[in-house]
Design an enzyme around this catalytic site. Structure first.
Site, mmCIF file in Angstrom:
data_model
loop_
_atom_site.group_PDB
_atom_site.id
_atom_site.type_symbol
_atom_site.label_atom_id
_atom_site.label_comp_id
_atom_site.label_asym_id
_atom_site.label_seq_id
_atom_site.Cartn_x
_atom_site.Cartn_y
_atom_site.Cartn_z
ATOM 1 N N SER A 149 0.833 -1.202 0.000
ATOM 2 C CA SER A 149 0.000 0.000 0.000
ATOM 3 C C SER A 149 0.867 1.250 0.000
ATOM 4 C CB SER A 149 -0.856 -0.043 1.266
ATOM 5 O OG SER A 149 -1.405 1.208 1.529
ATOM 6 N N TYR A 175 -2.279 -0.675 10.959
ATOM 7 C CA TYR A 175 -2.512 -1.282 9.637
ATOM 8 C C TYR A 175 -1.348 -0.943 8.700
ATOM 9 C CZ TYR A 175 -3.825 -1.288 4.774
ATOM 10 O OH TYR A 175 -3.778 -1.432 3.410
ATOM 11 N N LYS A 179 1.816 -3.315 6.810
ATOM 12 C CA LYS A 179 2.188 -3.364 5.381
ATOM 13 C C LYS A 179 3.683 -3.095 5.240
ATOM 14 C CE LYS A 179 -1.593 -4.540 3.600
ATOM 15 N NZ LYS A 179 -1.769 -5.702 2.757
HETATM 16 O O1 LIG Z 1 -16.026 10.057 4.776
HETATM 17 C C1 LIG Z 1 -14.957 10.456 4.271
HETATM 18 C C2 LIG Z 1 -13.911 9.555 3.929
HETATM 19 C C3 LIG Z 1 -12.753 10.084 3.401
HETATM 20 N N1 LIG Z 1 -12.611 11.416 3.208
HETATM 21 C C4 LIG Z 1 -11.366 11.955 2.603
HETATM 22 O O2 LIG Z 1 -11.195 11.312 1.351
HETATM 23 C C5 LIG Z 1 -9.813 11.113 1.069
HETATM 24 C C6 LIG Z 1 -9.585 9.617 0.819
HETATM 25 O O3 LIG Z 1 -9.858 8.904 2.001
HETATM 26 P P1 LIG Z 1 -9.990 7.305 2.028
HETATM 27 O O4 LIG Z 1 -10.847 6.846 0.909
HETATM 28 O O5 LIG Z 1 -10.386 6.913 3.413
HETATM 29 O O6 LIG Z 1 -8.526 6.811 1.674
HETATM 30 P P2 LIG Z 1 -7.139 7.071 2.423
HETATM 31 O O7 LIG Z 1 -7.314 7.730 3.712
HETATM 32 O O8 LIG Z 1 -6.245 7.747 1.429
HETATM 33 O O9 LIG Z 1 -6.645 5.607 2.719
HETATM 34 C C7 LIG Z 1 -6.716 4.611 1.725
HETATM 35 O O10 LIG Z 1 -5.540 4.589 0.976
HETATM 36 C C8 LIG Z 1 -4.370 4.237 1.686
HETATM 37 C C9 LIG Z 1 -3.226 4.193 0.698
HETATM 38 O O11 LIG Z 1 -2.867 5.467 0.320
HETATM 39 C C10 LIG Z 1 -4.542 2.866 2.317
HETATM 40 O O12 LIG Z 1 -3.440 2.603 3.098
HETATM 41 C C11 LIG Z 1 -5.770 2.841 3.176
HETATM 42 O O13 LIG Z 1 -5.967 1.518 3.598
HETATM 43 C C12 LIG Z 1 -6.953 3.254 2.382
HETATM 44 O O14 LIG Z 1 -8.072 3.320 3.229
HETATM 45 C C13 LIG Z 1 -9.054 11.641 2.284
HETATM 46 O O15 LIG Z 1 -8.649 12.963 1.998
HETATM 47 C C14 LIG Z 1 -10.117 11.651 3.389
HETATM 48 O O16 LIG Z 1 -9.903 12.642 4.376
HETATM 49 C C15 LIG Z 1 -13.621 12.300 3.530
HETATM 50 O O17 LIG Z 1 -13.497 13.511 3.351
HETATM 51 N N2 LIG Z 1 -14.769 11.793 4.059
#
Ligand SMILES: O=c1ccn([C@@H]2O[C@H](COP(=O)(O)OP(=O)(O)O[C@H]3O[C@H](CO)[C@@H](O)[C@H](O)[C@H]3O)[C@@H](O)[C@H]2O)c(=O)[nH]1
Length: 454
Positions: A149, A175, A179
């Site tokens: 990841s 988590y 990885k």
């Molecule tokens: O309800 C929500 C969920 C997410 N976000 C935003 O959306 C973006 C993407 O968030 P998310 O889809 O949760 O992905 P990440 O936080 O980037 O994490 C993902 O991507 C990572 C790799 O970069 C992995 O390690 C994780 O397991 C995986 O969940 C971020 O800016 C979050 O703050 C929101 O604003 N609202």
């Protein structure tokens, strides 16, 4: 026989073991491998995938086999139990003679949960992987494709992120640490035992679903990740989205990520498999992303356009542990694996919406007694007949369960029914991409799994 099952493909002699096969990424990988002609042995402990209680396999894999028109071999397997794992490997070797490569997806992956249950994450993701690699080696397989990841990069000092950027620094959750630690273990193993070939694929943000809308991401409970959450808001299952942070130093103040379509991500695995099969030894890492960053607001806009639904949202405080921006340089995978992502954010949103709107409750479906594929008995028979035929044509020793004589007429009947269904599914997929409704009279056939259609 009007629809021949082609066993002439030499790839069917290549045995790929897939762990975590019933999950979001694992199931899409199984489909691509079956479609490419490989023989797939699928393992899953079924903790995180939905299964009809009358069937012995996760629903995702049932659908994979229907889409592929080919059979995989499924085992319910717990990587933490080495004795039972060895027993399963013994059976696999008896049946198939060898394992060529393992694609290892099995892992717990909820970032928030990993903070409250760190030991469970370390045990499952690290001890589970150690058990797996020891067992693989014991049974003669030293080739592994690991599901890593972008999280291993922590908060990157520079963008785009390249493979030789530092890893393991400022990781904010167990988590992510699992990885990173697993990559380190695999690197040490490859150094100590040069006959291992390990490719670690660092995923950016996988989203999207197979274009059929039959398989996709099916989160447990309320989704943590942005795209599945947005999809459920668009579908009316959740009232509104909280955008975590509007004050990041990004184009519009919201978090930026490199979203990658699951189909592109899996193409990357197939390329890595081809690479490893060319006798690759050592340890390599590759970024799998598009190289483009989209903000949360851009994702909302793209999803609104794809679904033609409102997506109410409010901007709230930042989510602890989040970083401002993450996107990769994926040119190494292009140079060395010949892989490049081709699908954009609109394709991702279109396919997520197709999956979400056809499967409002994910894989959990209401049984339609009129549908052939909702009849567990018929389905089991169809799948078991396909297995028998594949084994027989490949000249393999049959497994104990499959030694009954094949009822050729029944098999052909089942297989033709399956092919008809696939044909209609494909035709309707084309119609959908052209913005048309399914052909009249074909709606039920084309959407055999849905419990709610929009
Ligand atoms: O309800 C929500 C969920 C997410 N976000 C935003 O959306 C973006 C993407 O968030 P998310 O889809 O949760 O992905 P990440 O936080 O980037 O994490 C993902 O991507 C990572 C790799 O970069 C992995 O390690 C994780 O397991 C995986 O969940 C971020 O800016 C979050 O703050 C929101 O604003 N609202």
């Amino acid at each position: 026989m009007s629809g021949k099952i082609d066993m002439a493909d030499p790839k069917s002699g290549t045995i790929v073991l897939v762990t975590g096969a019933g999950g979001y990424i694992g199931s899409h990988a199984c489909l691509a491998l079956l479609e490419a002609g490989y023989t797939v042995v699928a393992l899953d402990n079924m903790v995180n995938c939905w299964k009809d209680e009358r069937l012995s396999q996760p629903e995702s894999l049932i659908r994979v086999q229907i889409l592929a028109g080919r059979q995989l071999r499924f085992y319910q397997a717990e990587l933490l139990c080495k004795t039972s794992l060895e027993q399963i490997f013994k059976e696999i070797i008896q049946e198939f003679g060898k394992i060529d490569v393992c694609m290892h997806f099995a892992a717990l992956k909820a970032v928030g949960e990993s903070c409250s249950k760190p030991l469970q994450y370390y045990k499952n993701n690290i001890s589970g992987t150690i058990n797996l690699i020891e067992t693989l080696a014991k049974f003669g397989c030293k080739s592994l494709i690991y599901s890593s990841s972008a999280t291993v990069y922590g908060d990157p000092a520079t963008l785009p992120i390249r493979e030789n950027d530092p890893t393991g620094i400022n990781l904010t959750n167990p988590y992510g640490k699992t990885k990173y630690m697993t990559e380190e273990i695999l690197k040490d193993l490859s150094n100590a035992e040069p006959d291992w070939g390990v490719v670690s694929l660092r995923y950016f943000n996988p989203v999207g679903a197979h274009s059929s809308g039959l398989i996709g991401e099916d989160p447990n409970g309320i989704p943590n990740n942005l795209v599945p959450f947005v999809a459920q808001v668009a579908a009316g299952k959740l009232p509104s989205l909280k955008v975590f942070g509007g004050d990041y130093p990004t184009k519009d103040g919201t978090g930026v990520r490199d979203y990658i379509h699951i189909t592109d991500l899996i193409d990357g695995h197939v390329k890595a498999l081809e690479f490893i099969l060319k006798e690759f030894k050592g340890f390599k890492t590759y970024n799998l992303g598009t190289g483009k960053g989209y903000s949360v607001l851009e994702v909302i806009r793209a999803f609104k356009a794809a679904s033609r639904r409102e997506i109410p949202y409010e901007i709230v405080g930042r989510r602890p542990g989040d970083i401002a921006a993450s996107y990769c340089d994926a040119s190494l995978a292009q140079q060395e694996l010949g892989w490049v992502a081709t699908r954009d954010i609109d394709d991702m949103c279109r396919d997520v919406w197709n999956w979400q709107s056809r499967n409002i409750n994910g894989f959990k479906k209401e049984t339609d007694p009129n549908c052939l594929l909702h009849s567990p008995k018929k389905l089991e028979l169809l799948l078991s007949n396909l297995t028998k035929l594949e084994h027989q044509k490949a000249g393999r020793k049959l497994h104990l369960e499959t030694i009954d004589a094949i009822d050729e007429a029944k098999l052909l009947q089942d297989y033709e029914a399956l092919q008809k269904l696939q044909k209609v599914l494909k035709e309707n997929e084309v119609r959908r991409l052209e913005g048309k409704q399914p052909a009249s009279g074909q709606e039920n056939v084309s959407l055999p799994f849905c419990c709610c259609r929009q």
